[in-house]
Scaffold this motif. Structure first.
Motif, PDB file in Angstrom:
ATOM      1  N   ARG A  23       0.857  -1.187   0.000  1.00 14.53           N
ATOM      2  CA  ARG A  23       0.000   0.000   0.000  1.00 14.53           C
ATOM      3  C   ARG A  23       0.892   1.235   0.000  1.00 14.53           C
ATOM      4  N   LYS A  62      -9.255  -3.358  -2.340  1.00 17.97           N
ATOM      5  CA  LYS A  62      -9.389  -3.833  -3.710  1.00 17.97           C
ATOM      6  C   LYS A  62      -8.122  -3.500  -4.496  1.00 17.97           C
ATOM      7  N   GLY A  63      -7.577  -4.498  -5.144  1.00 18.90           N
ATOM      8  CA  GLY A  63      -6.365  -4.297  -5.930  1.00 18.90           C
ATOM      9  C   GLY A  63      -5.076  -4.529  -5.157  1.00 18.90           C
ATOM     10  N   GLU A  64      -5.170  -4.750  -3.846  1.00 13.76           N
ATOM     11  CA  GLU A  64      -3.989  -5.031  -3.019  1.00 13.76           C
ATOM     12  C   GLU A  64      -3.953  -6.525  -2.732  1.00 13.76           C
ATOM     13  N   THR A  65      -2.993  -7.197  -3.303  1.00 14.83           N
ATOM     14  CA  THR A  65      -2.943  -8.653  -3.234  1.00 14.83           C
ATOM     15  C   THR A  65      -1.925  -9.127  -2.189  1.00 14.83           C
TER      16      THR A  65
END
Length: 322
Positions: free
Chosen positions: A239, A254-257
């Motif tokens: 992040r 969302k979008g942070e794996t």
């Protein structure tokens, strides 16, 4: 309030304060000077103030201050109470380490929980989930309630620009606020602890240590630390360029794996704003080598709360933050 008094410079360290961690290694002249300076400061605090707390997070700097205090007063116990402002979002490994240290050394521990202030409606959760900025009110109110006239901290001048302005003895007003214009001159090794009723003094015994000095001292004195300071495999997510760990505070958006990486932590704080760095440094010597090659400070690289603005730390210090 006690009257400040003259002291002489130490020429050697205190009586041996070894524990079951093993024997010491010889200190370099540079580390010996830093240790002697810190021990002198700690003894000045004991002589000038009536009730003192040592702000203890379980991080490397507060651990070193506690070790220096043990050496300063050995074979007597440390005369200061440990104070931990618990955000409720701490790394579990750090809390486990804190409790082991307290049990092993017989230290007195007081915990001020941010959650208690939230439950009473005196603080509110932040939208970003971080509680690090929420520590100020519990800290200032606990200092007032307990009547501490001095509080020891592990801040160092190389950490951040606002901390570089701080003197070793720093006067705080009755609201816990810091005014850089009220800094007192500190000539030679003379420290002025005078203060008005309601004020307190924040004291920083390791001001002149650098991050590298801290790690060299940890190695020489064989000081135990929480394991997250050394390389380990951990599930993290990225992040804003930082590797964070999910916890009660929250997790990936969302979008942070999430992914498992080999990391370690250079500093310890609230999980929501303390990032890990990629690292294979699993020993003190390896950490020292890694620091020597780094071009980023520990807080600049891993603390999101210091990125809020150019004056983020100074603004919080003026409000009472350490």
């Amino acid at each position: 309030m006690r009257t400040p008094h003259m002291t002489t410079t130490l020429t050697d360290t205190t009586p041996d304060a070894r524990t079951d961690r093993g024997t010491d290694s010889p200190l370099s002249p540079h580390l010996r000077d830093l240790e002697n300076e810190a021990i002198q400061i700690l003894r000045e605090v004991a002589g000038q103030f009536d009730k003192v707390a040592l702000l203890f997070s379980g991080g490397k700097d507060s651990v070193v201050v506690h070790e220096l205090a043990r050496r300063a007063f050995a074979p007597a116990p440390v005369p200061f109470e440990l104070l931990h402002v618990d955000t409720g979002h701490n790394f579990p490994e750090v809390l486990e380490f804190r409790d082991r240290l307290v049990e092993r050394t017989g230290a007195r521990l007081r915990v001020a929980k941010v959650q208690d202030w939230i439950d009473r409606g005196e603080l509110s959760e932040r939208p970003d989930g971080t509680r690090n900025p929420l520590q100020t009110v519990p800290l200032v109110e606990t200092i007032a309630e307990q009547g501490y006239d001095a509080v020891l901290g592990g801040a160092r001048r190389d950490e951040e620009r606002a901390r570089a302005k701080e003197r070793i003895f720093s006067v705080r007003d009755s609201f816990g606020g810091w005014d850089p214009r009220r800094q007192r001159p500190e000539l030679w090794n003379l420290y002025n602890g005078g203060h008005l009723p309601g004020e307190n003094i924040r004291v920083f015994p390791i001001s002149n240590f650098t991050e590298a000095d801290i790690w060299e001292y940890i190695g020489a004195r064989n000081i135990e630390l929480p394991p997250i300071y050394f390389a380990h495999d951990r599930e993290v997510f990225n992040r804003d360029g930082m590797w964070l760990t999910a916890g009660e505070w929250g997790g990936p958006r969302k979008g942070e794996t999430p992914e498992t990486r080999r990391v370690r932590f250079r500093t310890v704080g609230d999980m929501s704003c303390t990032g890990a760095v990629d690292s294979d440094a699993d020993t003190v010597d390896a950490v020292i080598a890694e620091i020597a090659a780094s071009t980023l400070t520990e807080r600049g690289a891993t603390r999101a709360d210091d990125r809020l603005s150019e004056s983020a730390m100074e603004d919080r210090k003026k409000e009472g933050y350490f």
